[in-house]
Design a protein around this motif. Structure first.
Motif, short mmCIF file in Angstrom:
data_model
loop_
_atom_site.label_atom_id
_atom_site.label_comp_id
_atom_site.label_asym_id
_atom_site.label_seq_id
_atom_site.Cartn_x
_atom_site.Cartn_y
_atom_site.Cartn_z
N ILE A 18 0.84 -1.20 0.00
CA ILE A 18 0.00 0.00 0.00
C ILE A 18 0.87 1.25 0.00
CG2 ILE A 18 -1.69 1.31 1.34
CD1 ILE A 18 -2.86 -1.42 2.22
N LEU A 19 1.96 1.23 0.76
CA LEU A 19 2.87 2.38 0.76
C LEU A 19 3.45 2.61 -0.64
CD1 LEU A 19 4.45 4.62 2.18
CD2 LEU A 19 6.17 2.90 2.80
N ARG B 119 -1.03 12.01 1.58
CA ARG B 119 -2.28 11.95 2.34
C ARG B 119 -3.20 10.89 1.73
NH1 ARG B 119 -5.55 17.34 3.58
NH2 ARG B 119 -3.83 17.52 5.04
N VAL B 120 -3.87 10.16 2.59
CA VAL B 120 -4.77 9.09 2.15
C VAL B 120 -6.10 9.26 2.86
CG1 VAL B 120 -5.21 6.61 2.28
CG2 VAL B 120 -2.94 7.43 1.65
N VAL C 210 -9.53 -4.77 8.88
CA VAL C 210 -8.28 -5.44 8.50
C VAL C 210 -7.13 -4.43 8.48
CG1 VAL C 210 -8.45 -5.22 5.98
CG2 VAL C 210 -7.35 -7.23 6.98
N SER C 211 -7.40 -3.15 8.22
CA SER C 211 -6.34 -2.15 8.32
C SER C 211 -5.90 -1.97 9.76
CB SER C 211 -6.78 -0.82 7.70
OG SER C 211 -7.68 -0.12 8.55
N LEU D 203 1.82 3.86 7.72
CA LEU D 203 1.83 4.95 6.75
C LEU D 203 2.31 6.25 7.40
CD1 LEU D 203 -1.48 4.39 4.73
CD2 LEU D 203 0.85 3.82 4.04
N GLY D 204 1.82 6.52 8.60
CA GLY D 204 2.22 7.74 9.28
C GLY D 204 3.72 7.81 9.51
N ALA D 205 4.32 6.68 9.89
CA ALA D 205 5.77 6.65 10.12
C ALA D 205 6.54 6.85 8.82
CB ALA D 205 6.16 5.32 10.77
N ALA D 206 5.90 6.52 7.69
CA ALA D 206 6.56 6.66 6.38
C ALA D 206 6.27 8.02 5.74
CB ALA D 206 6.11 5.54 5.45
#
Length: 385
Positions: free
Chosen positions: A85-86, A96-97, A104-105, A114-117
């Motif tokens: 996903i990343l 931003r997503v 499941v997420s 995602l936030g850390a990336a």
């Protein structure tokens, strides 16, 4: 956790209201639909058939998605799904997503990853958005913020929406809803990537069936240029007719509605002649231990359609709430699923959190024998000591 929950007056009032209303509303629903038990039998048979032929239908689903212009990504683990996903977000050149509701997420820790990336995920389901502001997990599969009252939500909005008048009134549900709507609408418009879960995946058409009560799911999959669907492999069903049969028991078991406000069937990206929809469509299929479940004695839990009825009816959940379980999936379904996903050494206490009254099995729309499966985990835990 349980002791703390029992002393929380706000939580106790919310849980008592949930159980009283669910019991009464479900009884009224059954009265309106005398054939409900026959629908449950049909739903269980559909899921069993799909699990019996899971490989065949998953491969058919991939071919159908590709024929409609989409792509399927196979992921064995949570880490693979997060990385996939990343990478899709990187391809879309977004930071931003917009996210629809997806258990499941939560299971794979997608938001944190995602936030850390450097990619900010914005939850658009109202309950999930409230919990994101509070940095909490969902406490119920369908009603994630059931443990909160309007005052607590207002406090969260005041702390999270710093661009607004700090003295504004936030003590009314309509006011809270209007503020959430105004805040989230811009996120829908600004996001290049939308991520949703899936209630069902349809093998013969490559479609994703998405069920919501707020309409946020439709905005997430139509406005951003890229739509990513994250789903466990057990969500597959053979045909659209099978999916609609399951929809008939899903809403009735989750919220006792005849049908949810929005039931969307999504097939591939936008066509040339269509005005709305994404330019690219991706389905991330997650195993994460499900194949092992399929081969073992806990296979029946893969029939689960995440309606939350077992939580709403369970007297243990009704006493202590979802956060007491310390896991993504709470209540009877969590007591069976979490040991399989996280390992019995980490979750051996959860199957003990049951009175074996059988209410969870009695209300399950796909007839999962949850007390029996919890008993099997108890036996395994005892023999593994």
């Amino acid at each position: 956790n349980a002791e703390r929950a029992l002393g929380d007056g706000t939580l106790q009032r919310a849980l008592g209201k949930l159980q009283r209303e669910f019991l009464a509303d479900r009884a009224a629903m059954r009265e309106r639909l005398p054939g409900f038990d026959a629908l449950r039998d049909q739903a269980a048979a559909i899921k069993d058939h799909a699990l019996d032929h899971l490989d065949t239908y998953l491969e058919q689903f991939e071919r159908s998605v590709e024929a409609a212009g989409g792509a399927v990504h196979w992921c064995r683990t949570a880490a693979e799904a997060n990385e996939t996903i990343l990478a899709l977000c990187r391809d879309a050149k977004t930071d931003r997503v917009a996210k629809g509701k997806s258990m499941v997420s939560e299971e794979i820790g997608l938001n944190e990853f995602l936030g850390a990336a450097g990619v900010e995920p914005i939850e658009t389901d109202l309950g999930e958005y409230i919990l994101q502001l509070r940095r909490e997990r969902p406490s119920h599969v369908v009603m994630p913020a059931i443990h909160l009252n309007a005052r607590q939500i207002g406090d969260s909005f005041r702390e999270g929406h710093l661009d607004r008048d700090p003295g504004r009134p936030l003590d009314d549900a309509d006011i809270l809803l209007a503020e959430a709507r105004a805040t989230l609408r811009q996120h829908f418009l600004d996001s290049r990537v939308g991520v949703t879960g899936a209630n069902f995946l349809v093998a013969d058409t490559g479609s994703v069936v998405l069920v919501t009560n707020e309409g946020n799911g439709d905005l997430v999959h139509t406005l951003p240029r890229t739509h990513i669907v994250l789903a466990g492999i057990e969500k597959i069903v053979p045909t659209l007719a099978d999916a609609m049969s399951l929809v008939r028991v899903l809403a009735r078991s989750a919220t006792t509605q005849e049908i949810t406000s929005y039931t969307s069937v999504i097939t591939g990206p936008k066509r040339t002649a269509e005005a709305d929809g994404p330019d690219s469509f991706h389905v991330v299929l997650l195993d994460n231990g499900r194949s092992d479940l399929l081969r073992g004695p806990f296979r029946d839990v893969l029939r689960c359609i995440r309606c939350g009825a077992c939580q709403s009816q369970c007297p243990v959940y009704g006493a202590v709430g979802g956060h007491s379980y310390g896991a993504v999936y709470a209540g009877p379904i969590g007591a069976v699923l979490t040991p399989a996903l996280a390992g019995l050494s980490q979750a051996h206490h959860l199957p003990q959190a049951s009175s074996f009254c059988g209410q969870c099995e009695a209300v399950c729309p796909v007839r999962i024998p949850l007390p029996d499966l919890m008993r099997r985990w108890r036996e395994k835990s005892f023999h593994d000591r």
